[in-house]
Design a protein around this motif. Structure first.
Motif, short mmCIF file in Angstrom:
data_model
loop_
_atom_site.label_atom_id
_atom_site.label_comp_id
_atom_site.label_asym_id
_atom_site.label_seq_id
_atom_site.Cartn_x
_atom_site.Cartn_y
_atom_site.Cartn_z
N PRO A 1 2.31 7.29 0.23
CA PRO A 1 3.69 7.76 0.09
C PRO A 1 3.83 9.28 0.30
N ALA B 1 0.82 -1.21 0.00
CA ALA B 1 0.00 0.00 0.00
C ALA B 1 0.86 1.26 0.00
N THR C 1 -6.39 0.43 -4.66
CA THR C 1 -7.55 -0.44 -4.87
C THR C 1 -8.80 0.40 -5.12
N GLY D 1 -7.29 8.26 -6.36
CA GLY D 1 -7.08 6.86 -6.67
C GLY D 1 -5.88 6.62 -7.57
N GLY E 1 -2.94 6.10 -6.14
CA GLY E 1 -2.01 5.36 -5.30
C GLY E 1 -0.84 6.22 -4.82
N THR F 1 -7.88 0.68 10.84
CA THR F 1 -6.54 1.21 10.63
C THR F 1 -6.33 2.46 11.50
N1 LIG Z 1 -7.73 3.93 5.85
C1 LIG Z 1 -7.61 2.90 4.99
N2 LIG Z 1 -8.33 1.76 5.16
C2 LIG Z 1 -8.22 0.72 4.29
N3 LIG Z 1 -7.39 0.74 3.22
C3 LIG Z 1 -6.65 1.84 3.00
C4 LIG Z 1 -6.70 2.98 3.86
N4 LIG Z 1 -5.84 3.90 3.41
C5 LIG Z 1 -5.27 3.38 2.33
N5 LIG Z 1 -5.73 2.13 2.07
C6 LIG Z 1 -5.31 1.19 0.99
O1 LIG Z 1 -4.03 1.58 0.53
C7 LIG Z 1 -4.07 1.89 -0.88
C8 LIG Z 1 -3.09 3.00 -1.19
O2 LIG Z 1 -3.51 4.23 -0.56
P1 LIG Z 1 -3.06 5.61 -1.18
O3 LIG Z 1 -3.63 6.70 -0.36
O4 LIG Z 1 -1.58 5.58 -1.38
O5 LIG Z 1 -3.70 5.57 -2.64
P2 LIG Z 1 -5.23 5.80 -3.07
O6 LIG Z 1 -6.00 6.36 -1.93
O7 LIG Z 1 -5.73 4.52 -3.66
O8 LIG Z 1 -5.08 6.88 -4.22
P3 LIG Z 1 -4.67 8.44 -4.01
O9 LIG Z 1 -4.28 8.61 -2.57
O10 LIG Z 1 -3.56 8.70 -4.96
O11 LIG Z 1 -5.88 9.21 -4.35
C9 LIG Z 1 -5.53 2.23 -1.15
O12 LIG Z 1 -5.89 2.05 -2.51
C10 LIG Z 1 -6.23 1.23 -0.23
O13 LIG Z 1 -6.24 -0.06 -0.78
#
Ligand SMILES: Nc1ncnc2c1ncn2[C@@H]1O[C@H](COP(=O)(O)OP(=O)(O)OP(=O)(O)O)[C@@H](O)[C@H]1O
Ligand SMILES: [Mg+2]
Lengths: 117, 140
Positions: free
Chosen positions: B113, B89, B96, B107, B109, B132
């Motif tokens: 980071p 993640a 996801t 979305g 990802g 979480t």
């Molecule tokens: N609070 C949370 N609960 C459950 N899963 C999470 C949570 N935060 C992040 N994730 C998981 O981690 C992945 C990566 O999170 P990240 O914030 O890096 O990307 P994103 O939210 O998918 O896209 P972006 O932040 O670029 O809009 C998510 O797609 C999700 O699967």
């Protein structure tokens, strides 16, 4: 470049923040992906976008941006205008598409890193 | 030891249009406390990414911001599905998020980071099916 110059170059309407048109800005970015704006943008004061939802305004606010240009005549909702007004942001709307709008501002000296061309 | 200044928010998971409200409010509060703009920017971006994540991935949650003399802590807690593989993640580009989230401009990802990049410390505790908790610290 003054925000009023952006308005003229893009033939844009002012949706709110008329009182801040004299504000000087030094750089801009264009994106419909707020994730990318949050991850890659640094010190850009103007956001050009075709995306319309309240997170566009909040994203810009988090990045300390002062002006959002909606391209392709995209129209922000009342709520977005209210959010922008609360933070003193200028919202503009232009008929131009993203590529042309960005190109025009870039060609007229509004860079990406605030460097003066 | 001085008491920390604490801000608490409930983040609504039902309504995407309100996502980010807590971060906007924190930004205003920190300005009033006289925190420097660079620090406020880091905290705003990190908290906003975390708040949006709670809304799109976990049906909302709670956010606490604690302002100490030497640091600011942001604690985001949700009762969502949890993160199966935290290392994965954390990778840029892993997401996801469903298509409807992408059409809202998120979305890619990049959020987790980015949260790590803008803070001095970030700790993720997650249990599948339970939720979480993310704790981020920015030094003052
Ligand atoms: N609070 C949370 N609960 C459950 N899963 C999470 C949570 N935060 C992040 N994730 C998981 O981690 C992945 C990566 O999170 P990240 O914030 O890096 O990307 P994103 O939210 O998918 O896209 P972006 O932040 O670029 O809009 C998510 O797609 C999700 O699967
Ligand atoms: Mg995210």
């Amino acid at each position: 470049m003054k925000i009023s110059t952006i308005k003229e170059l893009l033939d844009a309407e002012v949706l709110c923040g008329e009182e801040n048109l004299d504000h000087e800005v030094y750089s801009a970015c264009g994106s419909d992906m707020m994730s990318d704006v949050l991850a890659y943008v640094k010190d850009q004061a103007v956001l050009l976008t075709g995306l319309v939802n309240p997170q566009v305004v909040r994203t810009a606010e988090m990045m300390d941006m002062v002006c959002i240009v909606f391209v392709r005549s995209k129209t922000p909702t009342e709520e977005m205008i209210r959010l922008a007004e609360e933070s003193g942001m200028v919202l503009l709307r232009s008929k131009k598409r993203m590529y042309e709008a960005c190109g025009k501002l870039y060609a007229c000296g509004l860079g990406v890193n605030g460097e003066v061309k | 030891m001085n008491e920390a200044v604490r801000f608490h928010f409930v983040v609504d998971g039902e309504d995407f249009t309100s996502a980010g409200q807590a971060s906007v409010q924190v930004k205003k509060n920190l300005r009033k406390l006289g925190i420097s703009p660079e620090i406020i920017r880091k905290i705003s971006i990190a908290m906003y990414e975390g708040e949006i994540n709670m809304v799109i991935h976990a049906d909302g949650g709670e956010a606490d911001v604690l302002v100490y003399e030497d640091r600011i802590e942001i604690i985001l807690t949700d009762r969502g599905p949890g993160i199966a593989n935290i290392d994965l993640a954390m990778q840029e580009g892993f997401s996801t998020a469903p298509d409807n989230v992408r059409s809202l401009g998120f979305g890619a990802g990049m959020g987790l980071p980015n949260m790590k990049r803008y803070t001095d410390d970030m700790k993720i505790e997650s249990t599948l099916g339970e939720g979480t908790t993310i704790t981020m610290t920015v030094k003052l």
